[in-house]
Design an enzyme around this catalytic site. Sequence first.
Site, PDB file in Angstrom:
ATOM      1  N   TYR A 114      58.245  -0.773  69.165  1.00  0.00           N
ATOM      2  CA  TYR A 114      57.967   0.634  69.436  1.00  0.00           C
ATOM      3  C   TYR A 114      58.598   1.449  68.294  1.00  0.00           C
ATOM      4  O   TYR A 114      59.759   1.198  67.925  1.00  0.00           O
ATOM      5  CB  TYR A 114      58.578   0.977  70.787  1.00  0.00           C
ATOM      6  CG  TYR A 114      58.490   2.423  71.166  1.00  0.00           C
ATOM      7  CD1 TYR A 114      57.278   2.973  71.570  1.00  0.00           C
ATOM      8  CD2 TYR A 114      59.610   3.248  71.125  1.00  0.00           C
ATOM      9  CE1 TYR A 114      57.193   4.306  71.923  1.00  0.00           C
ATOM     10  CE2 TYR A 114      59.529   4.577  71.484  1.00  0.00           C
ATOM     11  CZ  TYR A 114      58.321   5.103  71.873  1.00  0.00           C
ATOM     12  OH  TYR A 114      58.235   6.423  72.221  1.00  0.00           O
ATOM     13  N   ASP A 139      62.475  -5.700  75.701  1.00  0.00           N
ATOM     14  CA  ASP A 139      61.939  -4.430  76.196  1.00  0.00           C
ATOM     15  C   ASP A 139      60.672  -4.766  76.987  1.00  0.00           C
ATOM     16  O   ASP A 139      59.669  -5.197  76.429  1.00  0.00           O
ATOM     17  CB  ASP A 139      61.641  -3.518  74.995  1.00  0.00           C
ATOM     18  CG  ASP A 139      61.086  -2.155  75.413  1.00  0.00           C
ATOM     19  OD1 ASP A 139      60.502  -2.055  76.501  1.00  0.00           O
ATOM     20  OD2 ASP A 139      61.228  -1.209  74.614  1.00  0.00           O
ATOM     21  N   LYS A 183      57.065   5.234  81.560  1.00  0.00           N
ATOM     22  CA  LYS A 183      55.720   4.674  81.510  1.00  0.00           C
ATOM     23  C   LYS A 183      55.333   4.129  82.897  1.00  0.00           C
ATOM     24  O   LYS A 183      55.184   4.895  83.813  1.00  0.00           O
ATOM     25  CB  LYS A 183      55.653   3.602  80.410  1.00  0.00           C
ATOM     26  CG  LYS A 183      56.375   4.013  79.101  1.00  0.00           C
ATOM     27  CD  LYS A 183      55.708   5.150  78.369  1.00  0.00           C
ATOM     28  CE  LYS A 183      56.517   5.731  77.210  1.00  0.00           C
ATOM     29  NZ  LYS A 183      57.062   4.833  76.244  1.00  0.00           N
ATOM     30  N   ARG A 241      77.827  12.152  86.302  1.00  0.00           N
ATOM     31  CA  ARG A 241      77.544  11.513  85.012  1.00  0.00           C
ATOM     32  C   ARG A 241      77.904  10.025  85.070  1.00  0.00           C
ATOM     33  O   ARG A 241      77.253   9.193  84.453  1.00  0.00           O
ATOM     34  CB  ARG A 241      78.270  12.209  83.856  1.00  0.00           C
ATOM     35  CG  ARG A 241      78.032  11.507  82.518  1.00  0.00           C
ATOM     36  CD  ARG A 241      78.273  12.414  81.323  1.00  0.00           C
ATOM     37  NE  ARG A 241      79.556  13.078  81.375  1.00  0.00           N
ATOM     38  CZ  ARG A 241      80.727  12.495  81.128  1.00  0.00           C
ATOM     39  NH1 ARG A 241      80.790  11.223  80.777  1.00  0.00           N
ATOM     40  NH2 ARG A 241      81.847  13.186  81.201  1.00  0.00           N
TER      41      ARG A 241
HETATM   42  C1  LIG Z   1      58.129   4.820  75.295  1.00  0.00           C
HETATM   43  C2  LIG Z   1      58.836   3.577  74.889  1.00  0.00           C
HETATM   44  C3  LIG Z   1      60.205   3.588  74.554  1.00  0.00           C
HETATM   45  C4  LIG Z   1      61.012   4.865  74.522  1.00  0.00           C
HETATM   46  O1  LIG Z   1      61.152   5.417  75.791  1.00  0.00           O
HETATM   47  P1  LIG Z   1      61.327   6.999  76.075  1.00  0.00           P
HETATM   48  O2  LIG Z   1      61.415   7.051  77.564  1.00  0.00           O
HETATM   49  O3  LIG Z   1      60.154   7.702  75.497  1.00  0.00           O
HETATM   50  O4  LIG Z   1      62.592   7.426  75.392  1.00  0.00           O
HETATM   51  C5  LIG Z   1      60.807   2.383  74.232  1.00  0.00           C
HETATM   52  N1  LIG Z   1      60.108   1.221  74.215  1.00  0.00           N
HETATM   53  C6  LIG Z   1      58.786   1.182  74.508  1.00  0.00           C
HETATM   54  C7  LIG Z   1      58.075  -0.120  74.460  1.00  0.00           C
HETATM   55  C8  LIG Z   1      58.110   2.351  74.849  1.00  0.00           C
HETATM   56  O5  LIG Z   1      56.806   2.310  75.131  1.00  0.00           O
END
Ligand SMILES: *Cc1c(COP(=O)(O)O)cnc(C)c1O
Length: 387
Positions: free
Chosen positions: A108, A177, A202, A55
Amino acid sequence: MTHLRTRAVHAGQHPDPATGAITTPISQTTAFALGTLEQGAALFAGQADGYRYSRFANPTVAALEAKLADLEGAAAAVAFASGTAACSSLLLGLLQPGDELVFLGPLYGGTEGLLRGMGERWGIRVVDATTGGLAAALTPATRMVWVETLTNPTLRLHDLAEVARLARAHGAISVADNTFCTPMLARPLEQGIDLVLHSMTKYLGGHGDATGGIVAGSAELIAPVRKTGLGHVGGNLAPAEAYLFLRGIKTLPLRMAAHCEGALAVAQFLQSHPAVRTVHYPGLPSHPQHDLARRQLQGGFGGMVTFELARDERAEAARVLDRLQLFTQAVSLGDVDSLACHPASTTHSFVPQQAREAAGVGEGMIRLSVGIEHPDDLVADLGQALG
Ligand SMILES: *Cc1c(COP(=O)(O)O)cnc(C)c1O
C-alpha cells in the site's frame, strides 16, 4: 463458538453490567473515576485492573479489540485511529535504530512511504525484497518482515507459511497487513505470522463512514505497540468510531460472501469482454497464483478486481470510468457501495513512472472495489460503460 459467523456477532460482547444493554454502549468519556487515592494508586501501579483515561483504554474500544483478536485467533489486539497509525505504532514500538526491515511488495503506497520516510529517518534500514526474494534479503540484522495478504492493485499473494518460516529462522518478527482479505478469507496467525494488522477503514467497518486501524498478535508483542502507540504517539481510536466497527464486524461474514460473489461475477464478465486485455482476480484460473489462492484463502477470493483495457491509454480509462453509474470513482475500498479508481492517476500517482510501469500499473488499468449490490446490476453497469 466455533464458526466465524457466530464469533463475528458475539465475540467481545457482554450485556452491559450496569443496565443490561445488549449492544456495547459508546463510553463517551475521557476519564474514569479512580475511587479512593489508594485505589487510584493501585490502578496506576498496574496492581489492579480498571480504566483510567480513554487514551490508554476505553470499554468500547476494548470490546472491539477483543472481537478482532478472537476473529484473528490472537491473544491480544490494540486499536488505533487509522490503519496508518497502526503501522507507525508497530514500527516505533518494536524497532530501534540499526534494525533492518524487509518487505515483499508492492505495498500500500502509504505504508511504503511510511517505512521509507519515517523508518529510514529513524535509522531503520528498509529493504525491498520483491524482486530478489525474501530468503536472499534476510540478514542477522533483520528484525521485521512485512507483507500484505493481497497486494494492491494487481492482487498477488505471498505464501504466508513460507514467509513466517523464513522470518522465524532469522529471529525476525513477521507482519501481515490483512486489510484486503479480512479474517473471513485469511488468518495469517494460523500460518505462523506473528502480527496481523488492518485498516479497519475498509472491510471491517464496511460502510465507508469511519477511519481506524488495529494490530493483533501475542500479548508480548502487542504490549510495546500499545505502550508506544497510545502512551507516546497518542493514536487512540475514538469510542464512537469503535462502536461503528463493532457494528460493522457483526455483518462482515455476510458482506464478505456478497463481495466475493459479486467480484467473481464481475471478473468472469470482464475476462470475456473484447475491450479488456487482462483481468487480475485470484479466483480466476488465469491468475498466476490461482493454486496458492485456493490453498491460502478460505471462503472466497475477495472483493477487489483489477483489469487492464485493451487500449492502454488514459483517455480510454476515462471513457469507461466516467460512464459508470453504480461504481463511484473513489480511492477507498471495502464499502458496501461499489467503487472504482484509476491507480495511475490516484493511488499510484506518487510512484515514479518507471517504477509504476515495473509494478505493472499502466494508464489503461482500472481497480474495482466490488460492493454488495446484485452482481447482475454491476455486470450490466460495466457492460454499458465498456460499450
Ligand atoms: C487503506 C490501507 C492502509 C492505511 O489505512 P488508513 O486507515 O487509510 O490509514 C494500510 N494498508 C492497506 C492495505 C490499506 O488498504
